[in-house]
Design a protein around this motif. Structure first.
Motif, PDB file in Angstrom:
ATOM      1  N   GLY A  26     -13.055  -0.441 -10.327  1.00 29.11           N
ATOM      2  CA  GLY A  26     -11.982  -0.566 -11.300  1.00 29.11           C
ATOM      3  C   GLY A  26     -11.448  -1.964 -11.510  1.00 29.11           C
ATOM      4  O   GLY A  26     -10.488  -2.152 -12.256  1.00 29.11           O
ATOM      5  N   GLY A  27     -12.022  -2.957 -10.851  1.00 28.20           N
ATOM      6  CA  GLY A  27     -11.590  -4.329 -11.073  1.00 28.20           C
ATOM      7  C   GLY A  27     -10.245  -4.675 -10.468  1.00 28.20           C
ATOM      8  O   GLY A  27      -9.524  -5.536 -10.984  1.00 28.20           O
ATOM      9  N   HIS A  28      -9.892  -4.024  -9.364  1.00 28.85           N
ATOM     10  CA  HIS A  28      -8.640  -4.361  -8.691  1.00 28.85           C
ATOM     11  C   HIS A  28      -8.781  -5.715  -7.991  1.00 28.85           C
ATOM     12  O   HIS A  28      -9.888  -6.185  -7.722  1.00 28.85           O
ATOM     13  CB  HIS A  28      -8.285  -3.278  -7.667  1.00 28.85           C
ATOM     14  N   ARG A  29      -7.659  -6.330  -7.707  1.00 29.47           N
ATOM     15  CA  ARG A  29      -7.678  -7.656  -7.067  1.00 29.47           C
ATOM     16  C   ARG A  29      -8.440  -7.608  -5.748  1.00 29.47           C
ATOM     17  O   ARG A  29      -9.113  -8.560  -5.366  1.00 29.47           O
ATOM     18  CB  ARG A  29      -6.247  -8.144  -6.844  1.00 29.47           C
ATOM     19  N   SER A  30      -8.329  -6.499  -5.056  1.00 27.58           N
ATOM     20  CA  SER A  30      -9.071  -6.303  -3.812  1.00 27.58           C
ATOM     21  C   SER A  30      -9.566  -4.861  -3.774  1.00 27.58           C
ATOM     22  O   SER A  30      -8.871  -3.951  -4.226  1.00 27.58           O
ATOM     23  CB  SER A  30      -8.175  -6.579  -2.598  1.00 27.58           C
ATOM     24  N   GLU A  34      -6.633  -0.738   2.079  1.00 27.98           N
ATOM     25  CA  GLU A  34      -5.233  -1.082   2.382  1.00 27.98           C
ATOM     26  C   GLU A  34      -4.532  -1.591   1.126  1.00 27.98           C
ATOM     27  O   GLU A  34      -3.392  -1.210   0.846  1.00 27.98           O
ATOM     28  CB  GLU A  34      -5.181  -2.129   3.477  1.00 27.98           C
ATOM     29  N   PHE A  35      -5.229  -2.445   0.361  1.00 24.41           N
ATOM     30  CA  PHE A  35      -4.634  -2.979  -0.862  1.00 24.41           C
ATOM     31  C   PHE A  35      -4.464  -1.887  -1.914  1.00 24.41           C
ATOM     32  O   PHE A  35      -3.402  -1.782  -2.540  1.00 24.41           O
ATOM     33  CB  PHE A  35      -5.483  -4.113  -1.429  1.00 24.41           C
ATOM     34  N   ALA A  40      -1.170   1.727  -5.160  1.00 32.60           N
ATOM     35  CA  ALA A  40      -0.894   3.107  -5.585  1.00 32.60           C
ATOM     36  C   ALA A  40       0.544   3.505  -5.263  1.00 32.60           C
ATOM     37  O   ALA A  40       1.199   4.189  -6.057  1.00 32.60           O
ATOM     38  CB  ALA A  40      -1.872   4.064  -4.904  1.00 32.60           C
ATOM     39  N   LYS A  41       1.042   3.070  -4.116  1.00 32.79           N
ATOM     40  CA  LYS A  41       2.425   3.403  -3.734  1.00 32.79           C
ATOM     41  C   LYS A  41       3.416   2.795  -4.728  1.00 32.79           C
ATOM     42  O   LYS A  41       4.416   3.418  -5.083  1.00 32.79           O
ATOM     43  CB  LYS A  41       2.719   2.900  -2.318  1.00 32.79           C
ATOM     44  N   GLU A  42       3.151   1.555  -5.142  1.00 29.60           N
ATOM     45  CA  GLU A  42       4.023   0.919  -6.131  1.00 29.60           C
ATOM     46  C   GLU A  42       4.020   1.725  -7.428  1.00 29.60           C
ATOM     47  O   GLU A  42       5.065   1.993  -8.026  1.00 29.60           O
ATOM     48  CB  GLU A  42       3.551  -0.505  -6.420  1.00 29.60           C
ATOM     49  N   LYS A  43       2.845   2.140  -7.865  1.00 27.95           N
ATOM     50  CA  LYS A  43       2.731   2.877  -9.123  1.00 27.95           C
ATOM     51  C   LYS A  43       3.356   4.264  -9.017  1.00 27.95           C
ATOM     52  O   LYS A  43       3.992   4.755  -9.957  1.00 27.95           O
ATOM     53  CB  LYS A  43       1.265   2.941  -9.546  1.00 27.95           C
ATOM     54  N   VAL A  65      -7.106   9.130  -6.675  1.00 31.56           N
ATOM     55  CA  VAL A  65      -7.156   9.899  -5.430  1.00 31.56           C
ATOM     56  C   VAL A  65      -5.912   9.680  -4.570  1.00 31.56           C
ATOM     57  O   VAL A  65      -5.598  10.503  -3.700  1.00 31.56           O
ATOM     58  CB  VAL A  65      -8.435   9.586  -4.614  1.00 31.56           C
ATOM     59  N   TYR A  66      -5.211   8.577  -4.796  1.00 31.69           N
ATOM     60  CA  TYR A  66      -3.947   8.370  -4.098  1.00 31.69           C
ATOM     61  C   TYR A  66      -2.798   9.091  -4.793  1.00 31.69           C
ATOM     62  O   TYR A  66      -1.793   9.428  -4.166  1.00 31.69           O
ATOM     63  CB  TYR A  66      -3.634   6.872  -3.979  1.00 31.69           C
TER      64      TYR A  66
END
Length: 248
Positions: A26-30, A34-35, A40-43, A65-66
């Protein structure tokens, strides 16, 4: 002139469709779990509840999935078959029976839905939509939103900050020479893209919050804007209905 602009946008769309056709991340920063978990928690904090969720542009399902343990039913949508294949593997591995996956884009997804949702979200997707397409997306999403529901658009490129990030101003080793090198590199990228008829920026379009606000208000939504915690050049748009009376 307008026709030429439409042709250029169409070419950009074709390039991005081809670019993502065989992608499996998905092109996430990491890509570290863990990242992704922290992101996902922020969202989830900004999604703020609800029982059903539509995740448009779910990609490989990293965030989906989170989200799953927090919702009774989720639908993940993406136009890329390879992305959905990866998402399907993640869903099976984690044994989530409350997730459905649909292959569709921002125009075809609506005819494939058979229910409405408490939350409709998209992360890192708006940058590949024009202002007109964002308008259409919000309009269509409003017709599949339950009473008291929210539309939450995550990680929108901020035109006020994104150019500064691109030249390395937010980097830990930011300095005159490094910034100068970055500027030179970006100029080469833009020149090469122009010569090869490619997008000048692979990350797509940036959108001013005021433009998103006007679209939201057009469809009777109040928009709140929040800076992304993990992408310093992006922001989130959280849209709630100002009234449940108006219908479209």
């Amino acid at each position: 002139m307008f026709g030429e602009n439409e042709k250029n946008v169409s070419k950009l769309k074709d390039f991005w469709v081809e670019f993502f056709a065989d992608r499996r991340d998905g092109g996430h920063r990491s890509s570290a779990e863990e990242f992704i978990s922290m992101e996902a928690k922020e969202k989830l904090f900004h999604l703020d509840g609800g029982k059903t969720l539509l995740d448009f542009g779910c990609g490989a399902g990293e965030l989906l999935v989170y989200y799953a343990p927090e919702y009774e039913h989720l639908v993940g949508v993406d136009f890329s078959a390879s992305m959905l294949d990866e998402a399907s593997k993640k869903v099976r591995d984690r044994k989530y029976g409350n997730i459905s996956l649909i292959q569709a884009d921002d125009k075809t997804v609506w005819e494939k839905l058979d229910c409405s949702f408490d939350r409709i979200t998209a992360a890192g997707v708006v940058q590949y939509l024009t202002s007109q397409e964002i308008d259409s997306f919000i309009f269509n999403a409003s017709n599949y939103l339950n009473k008291g529901g929210k539309i939450v658009l995550f990680d929108i490129l901020d035109p006020r900050l994104y150019p500064l990030w691109k030249i390395g101003l937010f980097s830990q080793n930011a300095g005159f020479l490094n910034i100068l090198r970055k500027v030179g590199f970006e100029f080469k990228v833009m020149l090469s893209a122009s010569l090869n008829n490619h997008p000048k920026d692979i990350l797509g379009f940036s959108h001013n919050p005021n433009a998103i606000k006007k679209i939201a208000e057009k469809y009777n939504f109040e928009a709140t804007f929040v800076k992304s915690m993990y992408y310093e050049y992006k922001y989130h748009a959280i849209m709630s209905r100002t009234s449940e009376v108006q219908e479209f």
